[in-house]
Design an enzyme around this catalytic site. Structure first.
Site, PDB file in Angstrom:
ATOM      1  N   ASN A   8       0.877  -1.172   0.000  1.00 21.27           N
ATOM      2  CA  ASN A   8       0.000   0.000   0.000  1.00 21.27           C
ATOM      3  C   ASN A   8       0.912   1.219   0.000  1.00 21.27           C
ATOM      4  O   ASN A   8       1.441   1.604   1.044  1.00 21.27           O
ATOM      5  CB  ASN A   8      -0.921  -0.010   1.218  1.00 21.27           C
ATOM      6  CG  ASN A   8      -1.927   1.135   1.209  1.00 21.27           C
ATOM      7  OD1 ASN A   8      -1.859   2.039   0.384  1.00 21.27           O
ATOM      8  ND2 ASN A   8      -2.851   1.102   2.144  1.00 21.27           N
ATOM      9  N   ARG A  92      -2.998  -2.215  -3.240  1.00 17.71           N
ATOM     10  CA  ARG A  92      -4.154  -1.339  -3.152  1.00 17.71           C
ATOM     11  C   ARG A  92      -4.026  -0.290  -4.248  1.00 17.71           C
ATOM     12  O   ARG A  92      -3.024   0.404  -4.346  1.00 17.71           O
ATOM     13  CB  ARG A  92      -4.216  -0.646  -1.794  1.00 17.71           C
ATOM     14  CG  ARG A  92      -5.397   0.318  -1.675  1.00 17.71           C
ATOM     15  CD  ARG A  92      -5.223   1.248  -0.497  1.00 17.71           C
ATOM     16  NE  ARG A  92      -6.352   2.180  -0.392  1.00 17.71           N
ATOM     17  CZ  ARG A  92      -6.277   3.346   0.231  1.00 17.71           C
ATOM     18  NH1 ARG A  92      -5.147   3.737   0.795  1.00 17.71           N
ATOM     19  NH2 ARG A  92      -7.330   4.145   0.285  1.00 17.71           N
ATOM     20  N   HIS A 180     -12.897   3.579  -0.496  1.00 16.29           N
ATOM     21  CA  HIS A 180     -12.721   2.772   0.725  1.00 16.29           C
ATOM     22  C   HIS A 180     -13.399   1.408   0.600  1.00 16.29           C
ATOM     23  O   HIS A 180     -13.765   0.778   1.597  1.00 16.29           O
ATOM     24  CB  HIS A 180     -13.265   3.509   1.962  1.00 16.29           C
ATOM     25  CG  HIS A 180     -12.512   4.758   2.303  1.00 16.29           C
ATOM     26  ND1 HIS A 180     -13.133   5.948   2.609  1.00 16.29           N
ATOM     27  CD2 HIS A 180     -11.181   4.999   2.376  1.00 16.29           C
ATOM     28  CE1 HIS A 180     -12.230   6.882   2.856  1.00 16.29           C
ATOM     29  NE2 HIS A 180     -11.026   6.322   2.724  1.00 16.29           N
ATOM     30  N   ARG A 240      -9.284  17.256   3.173  1.00 16.09           N
ATOM     31  CA  ARG A 240     -10.224  17.393   2.057  1.00 16.09           C
ATOM     32  C   ARG A 240     -11.574  17.894   2.559  1.00 16.09           C
ATOM     33  O   ARG A 240     -11.991  17.529   3.657  1.00 16.09           O
ATOM     34  CB  ARG A 240     -10.386  16.041   1.350  1.00 16.09           C
ATOM     35  CG  ARG A 240      -9.177  15.644   0.520  1.00 16.09           C
ATOM     36  CD  ARG A 240      -9.254  14.182   0.072  1.00 16.09           C
ATOM     37  NE  ARG A 240      -8.669  13.277   1.056  1.00 16.09           N
ATOM     38  CZ  ARG A 240      -8.741  11.950   0.989  1.00 16.09           C
ATOM     39  NH1 ARG A 240      -9.411  11.371  -0.005  1.00 16.09           N
ATOM     40  NH2 ARG A 240      -8.175  11.200   1.917  1.00 16.09           N
ATOM     41  N   GLU A 378      -7.760  -3.985   5.433  1.00 15.04           N
ATOM     42  CA  GLU A 378      -7.690  -3.911   3.974  1.00 15.04           C
ATOM     43  C   GLU A 378      -6.591  -4.813   3.425  1.00 15.04           C
ATOM     44  O   GLU A 378      -6.741  -5.409   2.346  1.00 15.04           O
ATOM     45  CB  GLU A 378      -7.457  -2.460   3.546  1.00 15.04           C
ATOM     46  CG  GLU A 378      -8.606  -1.537   3.880  1.00 15.04           C
ATOM     47  CD  GLU A 378      -8.210  -0.067   3.927  1.00 15.04           C
ATOM     48  OE1 GLU A 378      -8.810   0.722   3.202  1.00 15.04           O
ATOM     49  OE2 GLU A 378      -7.293   0.267   4.716  1.00 15.04           O
TER      50      GLU A 378
END
Length: 404
Positions: A8, A92, A180, A240, A378
Protein backbone atom coordinates in the site's frame (compact mmCIF):
# COMPACT_ATOMS: atom_id res chain seq x y z
CA UNK A 1 6.27 -21.87 2.51
CA UNK A 2 4.54 -19.74 -0.12
CA UNK A 3 3.95 -16.11 0.80
CA UNK A 4 2.00 -13.16 -0.59
CA UNK A 5 3.29 -9.62 -0.28
CA UNK A 6 0.73 -6.82 0.09
CA UNK A 7 1.79 -3.27 -0.79
CA UNK A 8 0.00 0.00 0.00
CA UNK A 9 2.09 2.88 -1.33
CA UNK A 10 1.62 6.58 -0.56
CA UNK A 11 3.54 9.72 -1.43
CA UNK A 12 6.09 9.45 1.39
CA UNK A 13 5.63 5.92 2.68
CA UNK A 14 5.25 2.34 1.51
CA UNK A 15 3.33 0.05 3.86
CA UNK A 16 3.70 -3.68 3.35
CA UNK A 17 2.60 -6.96 4.89
CA UNK A 18 3.59 -10.56 4.28
CA UNK A 19 1.06 -13.38 4.53
CA UNK A 20 1.94 -17.06 4.65
CA UNK A 21 -0.29 -19.31 2.53
CA UNK A 22 -1.40 -22.31 4.55
CA UNK A 23 -3.64 -25.30 3.85
CA UNK A 24 -6.99 -24.88 2.08
CA UNK A 25 -6.19 -21.35 1.02
CA UNK A 26 -5.85 -19.92 4.53
CA UNK A 27 -3.65 -16.90 5.15
CA UNK A 28 -1.56 -16.11 8.22
CA UNK A 29 -0.04 -12.69 8.77
CA UNK A 30 3.71 -13.14 9.08
CA UNK A 31 5.12 -9.62 8.97
CA UNK A 32 4.03 -6.01 8.69
CA UNK A 33 6.12 -2.93 8.13
CA UNK A 34 6.63 0.30 6.30
CA UNK A 35 9.28 2.47 4.76
CA UNK A 36 8.40 6.05 5.67
CA UNK A 37 10.09 9.43 5.38
CA UNK A 38 10.82 8.77 1.71
CA UNK A 39 12.90 11.63 0.29
CA UNK A 40 13.40 13.24 3.69
CA UNK A 41 14.22 10.90 6.62
CA UNK A 42 13.86 7.34 5.30
CA UNK A 43 13.26 4.69 7.90
CA UNK A 44 12.32 1.02 7.67
CA UNK A 45 10.22 -0.34 10.52
CA UNK A 46 8.73 -3.82 10.72
CA UNK A 47 7.26 -6.21 13.26
CA UNK A 48 6.47 -9.92 13.35
CA UNK A 49 3.13 -11.66 13.71
CA UNK A 50 3.06 -11.15 17.48
CA UNK A 51 4.20 -7.53 17.31
CA UNK A 52 7.84 -8.28 18.09
CA UNK A 53 10.30 -5.85 16.44
CA UNK A 54 11.79 -7.14 13.20
CA UNK A 55 13.54 -4.02 11.90
CA UNK A 56 14.12 -0.35 12.70
CA UNK A 57 16.68 1.19 10.37
CA UNK A 58 17.42 4.69 9.10
CA UNK A 59 18.81 5.33 5.60
CA UNK A 60 20.52 8.27 3.89
CA UNK A 61 18.11 10.46 1.89
CA UNK A 62 19.88 9.76 -1.39
CA UNK A 63 19.37 6.00 -1.09
CA UNK A 64 15.57 6.26 -0.67
CA UNK A 65 14.60 9.26 -2.77
CA UNK A 66 11.29 7.91 -4.13
CA UNK A 67 8.79 5.05 -3.92
CA UNK A 68 10.63 2.71 -6.35
CA UNK A 69 13.80 3.14 -4.29
CA UNK A 70 11.85 2.38 -1.12
CA UNK A 71 10.47 -0.78 -2.73
CA UNK A 72 13.98 -1.79 -3.74
CA UNK A 73 15.37 -1.35 -0.22
CA UNK A 74 12.45 -3.07 1.50
CA UNK A 75 12.42 -5.85 -1.09
CA UNK A 76 16.14 -6.51 -0.66
CA UNK A 77 15.66 -6.73 3.10
CA UNK A 78 12.81 -9.23 2.70
CA UNK A 79 14.69 -11.37 0.16
CA UNK A 80 18.25 -11.26 1.42
CA UNK A 81 17.80 -11.21 5.19
CA UNK A 82 14.46 -12.94 5.76
CA UNK A 83 14.53 -15.18 2.69
CA UNK A 84 10.99 -14.11 1.78
CA UNK A 85 10.34 -14.56 -1.91
CA UNK A 86 6.62 -13.97 -2.50
CA UNK A 87 4.71 -15.95 -5.12
CA UNK A 88 2.64 -12.83 -5.86
CA UNK A 89 2.17 -9.21 -4.83
CA UNK A 90 -1.20 -7.60 -4.13
CA UNK A 91 -1.59 -3.83 -4.37
CA UNK A 92 -4.15 -1.34 -3.15
CA UNK A 93 -5.15 0.88 -6.08
CA UNK A 94 -7.59 3.62 -5.17
CA UNK A 95 -9.31 4.22 -8.52
CA UNK A 96 -10.31 1.45 -10.92
CA UNK A 97 -12.49 3.64 -13.12
CA UNK A 98 -15.37 2.11 -15.09
CA UNK A 99 -13.21 -0.74 -16.43
CA UNK A 100 -12.52 -2.68 -13.24
CA UNK A 101 -15.28 -4.09 -11.06
CA UNK A 102 -13.05 -6.87 -9.67
CA UNK A 103 -9.38 -7.35 -8.74
CA UNK A 104 -7.24 -7.91 -11.82
CA UNK A 105 -3.88 -9.43 -12.71
CA UNK A 106 -1.56 -6.64 -13.79
CA UNK A 107 0.22 -6.23 -17.11
CA UNK A 108 1.47 -3.09 -18.90
CA UNK A 109 -1.93 -2.56 -20.59
CA UNK A 110 -3.67 -2.53 -17.19
CA UNK A 111 -1.15 0.00 -15.87
CA UNK A 112 -1.73 2.24 -18.87
CA UNK A 113 -5.48 2.22 -18.24
CA UNK A 114 -5.06 2.93 -14.53
CA UNK A 115 -2.74 5.87 -15.18
CA UNK A 116 -5.70 7.64 -16.81
CA UNK A 117 -7.33 7.95 -13.39
CA UNK A 118 -4.42 9.67 -11.67
CA UNK A 119 -6.11 13.11 -11.94
CA UNK A 120 -9.15 11.67 -10.12
CA UNK A 121 -7.06 10.51 -7.15
CA UNK A 122 -3.88 12.61 -7.20
CA UNK A 123 -2.98 11.88 -3.58
CA UNK A 124 -3.08 8.13 -4.16
CA UNK A 125 -3.12 6.79 -7.71
CA UNK A 126 0.37 7.82 -8.91
CA UNK A 127 1.89 6.42 -5.73
CA UNK A 128 -0.17 3.21 -5.89
CA UNK A 129 1.15 2.62 -9.41
CA UNK A 130 4.81 3.45 -8.72
CA UNK A 131 5.72 0.12 -7.02
CA UNK A 132 3.68 -1.79 -9.61
CA UNK A 133 5.73 -0.30 -12.44
CA UNK A 134 8.96 -0.85 -10.53
CA UNK A 135 8.18 -4.55 -10.00
CA UNK A 136 7.08 -4.98 -13.63
CA UNK A 137 10.47 -3.68 -14.71
CA UNK A 138 12.61 -5.58 -12.21
CA UNK A 139 10.58 -8.79 -11.76
CA UNK A 140 8.45 -9.15 -14.91
CA UNK A 141 7.54 -12.77 -14.12
CA UNK A 142 6.18 -12.03 -10.64
CA UNK A 143 2.34 -12.02 -10.65
CA UNK A 144 0.87 -8.76 -9.39
CA UNK A 145 -2.78 -8.10 -8.54
CA UNK A 146 -4.49 -4.70 -8.37
CA UNK A 147 -7.31 -4.48 -5.80
CA UNK A 148 -9.49 -1.40 -6.16
CA UNK A 149 -11.13 0.83 -3.57
CA UNK A 150 -13.89 1.48 -6.10
CA UNK A 151 -14.71 -2.17 -6.91
CA UNK A 152 -17.04 -2.88 -3.97
CA UNK A 153 -19.37 -0.11 -5.15
CA UNK A 154 -19.52 -1.05 -8.83
CA UNK A 155 -22.84 -2.90 -8.54
CA UNK A 156 -24.74 0.22 -7.53
CA UNK A 157 -28.10 0.86 -9.17
CA UNK A 158 -27.78 3.40 -12.02
CA UNK A 159 -29.79 5.90 -9.97
CA UNK A 160 -27.03 5.88 -7.35
CA UNK A 161 -24.23 6.06 -9.92
CA UNK A 162 -25.43 8.89 -12.16
CA UNK A 163 -24.97 12.61 -11.84
CA UNK A 164 -27.63 14.82 -13.43
CA UNK A 165 -25.49 15.43 -16.52
CA UNK A 166 -25.92 14.22 -20.13
CA UNK A 167 -25.60 10.46 -20.57
CA UNK A 168 -22.62 10.95 -22.88
CA UNK A 169 -20.57 12.11 -19.89
CA UNK A 170 -21.60 9.03 -17.91
CA UNK A 171 -20.43 6.89 -20.82
CA UNK A 172 -17.06 8.66 -20.63
CA UNK A 173 -16.78 7.59 -16.99
CA UNK A 174 -18.11 10.64 -15.15
CA UNK A 175 -20.13 8.89 -12.48
CA UNK A 176 -20.23 8.25 -8.73
CA UNK A 177 -17.71 5.53 -7.90
CA UNK A 178 -17.33 5.52 -4.12
CA UNK A 179 -14.08 4.63 -2.34
CA UNK A 180 -12.72 2.77 0.73
CA UNK A 181 -14.27 -0.31 -0.86
CA UNK A 182 -11.63 -2.73 0.42
CA UNK A 183 -12.42 -1.62 3.97
CA UNK A 184 -16.17 -1.95 3.46
CA UNK A 185 -15.77 -5.33 1.81
CA UNK A 186 -13.74 -6.62 4.75
CA UNK A 187 -16.25 -5.32 7.31
CA UNK A 188 -19.20 -6.81 5.41
CA UNK A 189 -17.47 -10.21 5.39
CA UNK A 190 -16.60 -9.92 9.08
CA UNK A 191 -20.10 -9.02 10.29
CA UNK A 192 -21.54 -12.56 10.12
CA UNK A 193 -18.95 -13.57 12.75
CA UNK A 194 -19.17 -10.55 15.07
CA UNK A 195 -22.72 -9.29 14.52
CA UNK A 196 -24.81 -12.02 12.85
CA UNK A 197 -28.11 -10.38 13.86
CA UNK A 198 -27.45 -7.41 11.53
CA UNK A 199 -25.09 -8.91 8.93
CA UNK A 200 -27.81 -9.57 6.36
CA UNK A 201 -29.69 -6.34 7.00
CA UNK A 202 -29.39 -2.64 6.25
CA UNK A 203 -26.09 -1.37 7.66
CA UNK A 204 -24.25 1.92 7.59
CA UNK A 205 -20.48 1.51 7.96
CA UNK A 206 -18.53 4.67 8.85
CA UNK A 207 -14.91 4.50 7.71
CA UNK A 208 -13.55 7.40 9.74
CA UNK A 209 -9.88 8.24 9.37
CA UNK A 210 -7.76 10.88 7.69
CA UNK A 211 -9.82 9.89 4.67
CA UNK A 212 -13.43 9.46 5.72
CA UNK A 213 -16.59 8.15 4.09
CA UNK A 214 -19.69 6.13 4.86
CA UNK A 215 -21.34 3.31 2.97
CA UNK A 216 -24.88 1.93 2.95
CA UNK A 217 -24.67 -1.88 2.80
CA UNK A 218 -27.77 -3.98 2.26
CA UNK A 219 -27.55 -7.78 2.43
CA UNK A 220 -23.76 -7.50 2.20
CA UNK A 221 -23.77 -5.31 -0.93
CA UNK A 222 -22.95 -1.63 -1.30
CA UNK A 223 -25.97 0.38 -2.41
CA UNK A 224 -24.80 3.96 -1.76
CA UNK A 225 -21.70 5.85 -0.63
CA UNK A 226 -20.89 9.38 0.49
CA UNK A 227 -17.98 9.60 -1.97
CA UNK A 228 -18.45 10.08 -5.69
CA UNK A 229 -16.36 10.74 -8.80
CA UNK A 230 -13.28 11.46 -6.69
CA UNK A 231 -12.25 11.01 -3.05
CA UNK A 232 -13.08 14.68 -2.36
CA UNK A 233 -16.81 14.23 -1.86
CA UNK A 234 -18.94 13.46 1.17
CA UNK A 235 -17.64 13.88 4.72
CA UNK A 236 -15.03 16.41 5.79
CA UNK A 237 -11.65 14.69 6.04
CA UNK A 238 -8.18 15.46 7.34
CA UNK A 239 -7.30 17.83 4.50
CA UNK A 240 -10.22 17.39 2.06
CA UNK A 241 -13.45 19.41 2.29
CA UNK A 242 -16.04 16.75 1.55
CA UNK A 243 -19.25 17.95 -0.05
CA UNK A 244 -18.83 21.38 -1.62
CA UNK A 245 -20.85 23.41 -4.11
CA UNK A 246 -19.15 23.22 -7.56
CA UNK A 247 -19.74 26.95 -7.73
CA UNK A 248 -17.03 27.40 -5.09
CA UNK A 249 -14.53 25.88 -7.52
CA UNK A 250 -15.72 28.18 -10.31
CA UNK A 251 -15.41 31.13 -7.95
CA UNK A 252 -11.81 30.30 -7.05
CA UNK A 253 -10.87 30.01 -10.74
CA UNK A 254 -12.86 32.95 -12.13
CA UNK A 255 -12.68 35.51 -9.33
CA UNK A 256 -9.62 34.54 -7.31
CA UNK A 257 -7.53 33.76 -10.38
CA UNK A 258 -6.40 30.33 -9.18
CA UNK A 259 -5.20 27.82 -11.74
CA UNK A 260 -6.69 24.34 -11.99
CA UNK A 261 -3.60 22.83 -10.35
CA UNK A 262 -3.75 25.38 -7.53
CA UNK A 263 -7.41 24.59 -6.88
CA UNK A 264 -6.67 20.87 -6.93
CA UNK A 265 -3.83 21.26 -4.46
CA UNK A 266 -6.00 23.47 -2.23
CA UNK A 267 -8.92 21.03 -2.16
CA UNK A 268 -6.76 17.98 -1.49
CA UNK A 269 -4.27 19.47 0.97
CA UNK A 270 -5.58 22.60 2.72
CA UNK A 271 -9.24 22.01 3.54
CA UNK A 272 -11.16 19.63 5.82
CA UNK A 273 -10.22 19.49 9.50
CA UNK A 274 -6.94 21.25 8.74
CA UNK A 275 -8.65 24.15 7.00
CA UNK A 276 -11.46 24.53 9.55
CA UNK A 277 -9.23 24.34 12.61
CA UNK A 278 -6.06 26.03 11.44
CA UNK A 279 -4.46 23.68 13.94
CA UNK A 280 -4.07 20.19 12.50
CA UNK A 281 -5.55 17.54 10.25
CA UNK A 282 -5.06 14.94 13.01
CA UNK A 283 -8.15 14.23 15.11
CA UNK A 284 -6.00 13.31 18.12
CA UNK A 285 -4.41 16.75 18.12
CA UNK A 286 -7.76 18.46 17.64
CA UNK A 287 -9.30 16.59 20.57
CA UNK A 288 -6.36 17.62 22.76
CA UNK A 289 -6.43 21.28 21.64
CA UNK A 290 -8.01 24.14 23.60
CA UNK A 291 -8.36 26.24 20.42
CA UNK A 292 -12.07 26.96 19.74
CA UNK A 293 -11.45 26.44 16.02
CA UNK A 294 -10.36 22.88 16.77
CA UNK A 295 -13.61 22.31 18.63
CA UNK A 296 -15.55 23.77 15.70
CA UNK A 297 -13.79 21.42 13.25
CA UNK A 298 -14.80 18.42 15.40
CA UNK A 299 -18.37 19.73 15.66
CA UNK A 300 -18.51 20.06 11.88
CA UNK A 301 -17.13 16.56 11.34
CA UNK A 302 -19.78 15.02 13.62
CA UNK A 303 -22.57 17.17 12.17
CA UNK A 304 -21.86 16.10 8.58
CA UNK A 305 -21.73 12.44 9.65
CA UNK A 306 -25.18 12.86 11.15
CA UNK A 307 -26.56 14.45 7.98
CA UNK A 308 -25.19 11.70 5.78
CA UNK A 309 -26.60 8.98 8.03
CA UNK A 310 -30.05 10.27 7.10
CA UNK A 311 -29.24 10.12 3.39
CA UNK A 312 -27.84 6.58 3.54
CA UNK A 313 -30.71 5.29 5.68
CA UNK A 314 -33.13 6.75 3.14
CA UNK A 315 -31.30 4.94 0.33
CA UNK A 316 -31.98 1.63 2.10
CA UNK A 317 -35.45 2.65 3.34
CA UNK A 318 -34.44 1.90 6.90
CA UNK A 319 -31.52 1.02 9.14
CA UNK A 320 -30.75 -2.14 11.12
CA UNK A 321 -27.23 -1.43 12.39
CA UNK A 322 -24.33 1.03 12.46
CA UNK A 323 -20.62 0.16 12.40
CA UNK A 324 -17.54 2.28 13.12
CA UNK A 325 -14.20 1.38 11.52
CA UNK A 326 -10.77 2.86 10.55
CA UNK A 327 -8.43 5.01 12.64
CA UNK A 328 -10.85 7.49 14.23
CA UNK A 329 -13.77 5.09 14.26
CA UNK A 330 -11.80 2.37 15.99
CA UNK A 331 -9.89 4.52 18.47
CA UNK A 332 -11.83 7.65 19.41
CA UNK A 333 -14.50 6.85 22.01
CA UNK A 334 -15.34 10.55 22.12
CA UNK A 335 -16.16 10.81 18.41
CA UNK A 336 -18.13 7.55 18.56
CA UNK A 337 -20.13 8.89 21.48
CA UNK A 338 -20.93 12.16 19.75
CA UNK A 339 -21.94 10.43 16.53
CA UNK A 340 -24.13 8.02 18.48
CA UNK A 341 -25.97 11.00 19.99
CA UNK A 342 -26.93 11.99 16.44
CA UNK A 343 -28.26 8.47 15.85
CA UNK A 344 -30.64 8.66 18.82
CA UNK A 345 -33.57 9.71 16.62
CA UNK A 346 -33.15 6.41 14.76
CA UNK A 347 -33.23 4.42 17.99
CA UNK A 348 -29.52 4.05 18.80
CA UNK A 349 -28.63 4.08 22.50
CA UNK A 350 -24.93 4.02 23.38
CA UNK A 351 -23.48 2.11 26.32
CA UNK A 352 -20.80 4.54 27.57
CA UNK A 353 -18.96 1.86 29.54
CA UNK A 354 -18.64 -0.48 26.55
CA UNK A 355 -17.71 2.46 24.33
CA UNK A 356 -14.93 3.53 26.70
CA UNK A 357 -13.61 -0.07 26.67
CA UNK A 358 -13.60 -0.07 22.84
CA UNK A 359 -15.83 -3.14 22.92
CA UNK A 360 -17.15 -4.75 19.76
CA UNK A 361 -20.75 -3.83 20.57
CA UNK A 362 -21.01 -0.39 22.13
CA UNK A 363 -24.80 0.08 22.20
CA UNK A 364 -27.12 -0.83 25.08
CA UNK A 365 -28.87 -4.19 25.03
CA UNK A 366 -32.21 -2.54 24.32
CA UNK A 367 -30.94 -0.26 21.55
CA UNK A 368 -33.21 -0.49 18.51
CA UNK A 369 -30.17 0.21 16.29
CA UNK A 370 -27.17 -1.89 17.41
CA UNK A 371 -23.85 -0.03 17.16
CA UNK A 372 -20.57 -1.89 16.63
CA UNK A 373 -16.86 -1.25 16.27
CA UNK A 374 -15.21 -3.55 13.72
CA UNK A 375 -11.49 -2.98 13.02
CA UNK A 376 -10.83 -3.01 9.31
CA UNK A 377 -8.14 -5.06 7.57
CA UNK A 378 -7.69 -3.91 3.97
CA UNK A 379 -4.37 -5.74 3.67
CA UNK A 380 -5.93 -9.11 4.50
CA UNK A 381 -8.66 -8.39 1.94
CA UNK A 382 -6.00 -7.68 -0.70
CA UNK A 383 -4.10 -10.86 0.20
CA UNK A 384 -7.27 -12.92 -0.10
CA UNK A 385 -8.09 -11.46 -3.52
CA UNK A 386 -4.53 -12.08 -4.68
CA UNK A 387 -4.60 -15.69 -3.51
CA UNK A 388 -7.97 -16.27 -5.18
CA UNK A 389 -6.67 -15.04 -8.52
CA UNK A 390 -3.60 -17.24 -8.22
CA UNK A 391 -5.70 -20.28 -7.42
CA UNK A 392 -8.12 -19.58 -10.27
CA UNK A 393 -5.30 -18.80 -12.69
CA UNK A 394 -7.43 -16.12 -14.31
CA UNK A 395 -8.78 -12.70 -13.47
CA UNK A 396 -12.44 -12.17 -12.59
CA UNK A 397 -12.30 -9.34 -15.13
CA UNK A 398 -13.05 -11.02 -18.50
CA UNK A 399 -11.50 -8.14 -20.43
CA UNK A 400 -8.04 -8.40 -18.88
CA UNK A 401 -4.95 -9.18 -20.90
CA UNK A 402 -2.83 -12.03 -19.62
CA UNK A 403 0.50 -11.32 -18.02
CA UNK A 404 3.22 -12.07 -20.54
Amino acid sequence: MDTILVVNAGSSSVKFQVFAVEGEGRLRRQLKGQMDGIGSRPRLRASGSSGEPAADRAYPIETVADVPAAMSVAGAWLRDELNIKPVAVGHRVVHGGPDHARPVLIDPAVVTRLERYAPLAPLHQPHNLAPIKSLLTNFPGLPQVACFDTAFHRDHHPLADHYAVPHALYDEGIRRYGFHGLSYEYVSKRLPQVAPEIAGGRIIVAHLGSGASMCAIKAGKSVESTMGFTALDGLAMGTRPGQIDPGVVLYMIALKGMSVSQVQDFLYRDCGLKGLSGVSNDMRELEASADPRAAFAIDYFVYRIGLNVGMLAAAMEGLDGFVFTAGIGENSASIRGRVAERLAWLGAALDPVENAKHATRISRSGSRIPVYVVPTDEELMIAQHTLTLLMNQQSPNPNRERVS
